[in-house]
Write a protein that holds these residues in place. Sequence first.
Motif, mmCIF file in Angstrom:
data_model
loop_
_atom_site.group_PDB
_atom_site.id
_atom_site.type_symbol
_atom_site.label_atom_id
_atom_site.label_comp_id
_atom_site.label_asym_id
_atom_site.label_seq_id
_atom_site.Cartn_x
_atom_site.Cartn_y
_atom_site.Cartn_z
ATOM 1 N N PHE A 25 0.833 -1.196 0.000
ATOM 2 C CA PHE A 25 0.000 0.000 0.000
ATOM 3 C C PHE A 25 0.873 1.254 0.000
ATOM 4 O O PHE A 25 1.606 1.492 -0.940
ATOM 5 N N LYS A 33 3.902 0.577 3.776
ATOM 6 C CA LYS A 33 2.883 -0.139 4.523
ATOM 7 C C LYS A 33 2.287 -1.200 3.608
ATOM 8 O O LYS A 33 2.098 -0.968 2.414
ATOM 9 N N SER A 35 -0.090 -5.292 3.611
ATOM 10 C CA SER A 35 -0.986 -6.203 4.323
ATOM 11 C C SER A 35 -0.710 -7.635 3.901
ATOM 12 O O SER A 35 -0.450 -7.903 2.721
ATOM 13 N N LYS A 101 -6.491 -10.813 7.208
ATOM 14 C CA LYS A 101 -5.667 -9.697 6.749
ATOM 15 C C LYS A 101 -5.074 -8.978 7.948
ATOM 16 O O LYS A 101 -5.739 -8.787 8.962
ATOM 17 N N GLU A 102 -3.819 -8.629 7.816
ATOM 18 C CA GLU A 102 -3.100 -7.962 8.903
ATOM 19 C C GLU A 102 -2.062 -7.030 8.289
ATOM 20 O O GLU A 102 -1.412 -7.363 7.296
ATOM 21 N N ASN A 103 -1.907 -5.862 8.891
ATOM 22 C CA ASN A 103 -0.990 -4.863 8.358
ATOM 23 C C ASN A 103 0.428 -5.070 8.883
ATOM 24 O O ASN A 103 0.639 -5.595 9.979
ATOM 25 N N GLU A 105 4.672 -3.111 8.234
ATOM 26 C CA GLU A 105 5.451 -2.053 7.585
ATOM 27 C C GLU A 105 6.915 -2.469 7.564
ATOM 28 O O GLU A 105 7.459 -2.884 8.592
ATOM 29 N N SER A 144 -0.832 1.798 -5.090
ATOM 30 C CA SER A 144 -0.772 0.520 -4.382
ATOM 31 C C SER A 144 -0.841 -0.631 -5.377
ATOM 32 O O SER A 144 -1.030 -0.429 -6.585
ATOM 33 N N ASP A 163 -7.116 0.307 8.690
ATOM 34 C CA ASP A 163 -7.323 -0.769 7.718
ATOM 35 C C ASP A 163 -7.318 -0.176 6.317
ATOM 36 O O ASP A 163 -8.205 0.606 5.964
ATOM 37 N N PRO A 164 -6.339 -0.516 5.468
ATOM 38 C CA PRO A 164 -6.280 0.081 4.130
ATOM 39 C C PRO A 164 -7.420 -0.353 3.217
ATOM 40 O O PRO A 164 -7.622 0.251 2.163
#
Length: 273
Positions: A25, A33, A35, A101-103, A105, A144, A163-164
Amino acid sequence: MGLLKALGTNPLPKDVEFRSSAVRFQPGAQGAKASVLVEVPLGSLEFVEDAAAKVFKARLSMVALLKNDKGEVLQKFSRDLPLSVPPDKVAPMKQSNFIYKENFEVGPGRYFLETAVSDREGNKVAAKRASFNIASKPKGVSISNITLIRSFQPQAQGLDPADPFQFQGGRITPTLNSTVKAVKGALLAMFFVVYPDAAIAEKPHVTIEYIKDGQVIGKGDIDLPAADAQGRIPYVMSSPAENLPPGSYEIRAIVTQGGTTAEDRAFVTVEAQ
């Protein structure tokens, strides 16, 4: 077989159907960043009858390891999902999908995503390993990865700003299934985010290209809305799929702003009805 043990097996086991990917993203000075996405069709799990409780039970477990190019684990993601459904709900449950889903970086570099999924009741396991790259923040506009959409809830409430896949226009449920059936009413729906360069006065502009067999068979321009409070432009687009000839397609999104350009592409397969 345990999940971590499955990741160390050669060849990797493939007894449970699932898909996994890292979705990039927002770029930043220190990296980007992104996911982790893991998608499991629940129809691939074994549902076992519990006659005493009058239900059918299944249990899904997953683990995903984010590693750097040295093989060091940077982050671990996991989930355990026990399911218990009445007999009349088993068939519809098997038509649904589990989405994790999990972010995260990370800085610029090459990374590996290792994912394992187990069907506890069926005593089956599967694992996958994939690599991806994070580039340094480019000058100018950026975009993205393109994500295919399973469902879209417009005007959703209780949105999570971290949350993107959630934004003022609604909530995205992504999918990693790149196959679309050309049935009546079918849509090819996609989501991406444009990140304008605030230092460039000109508005960003997006061109979408549909490519089949190496040839551009369709092209369209998108008039983007203004950036939101986070400086991003989330965009949902869809096009009819029912009349598309069967085959493999590449969809390319090209964004320009001033003299800068960025692009991403997605690959889909259209199957006949």
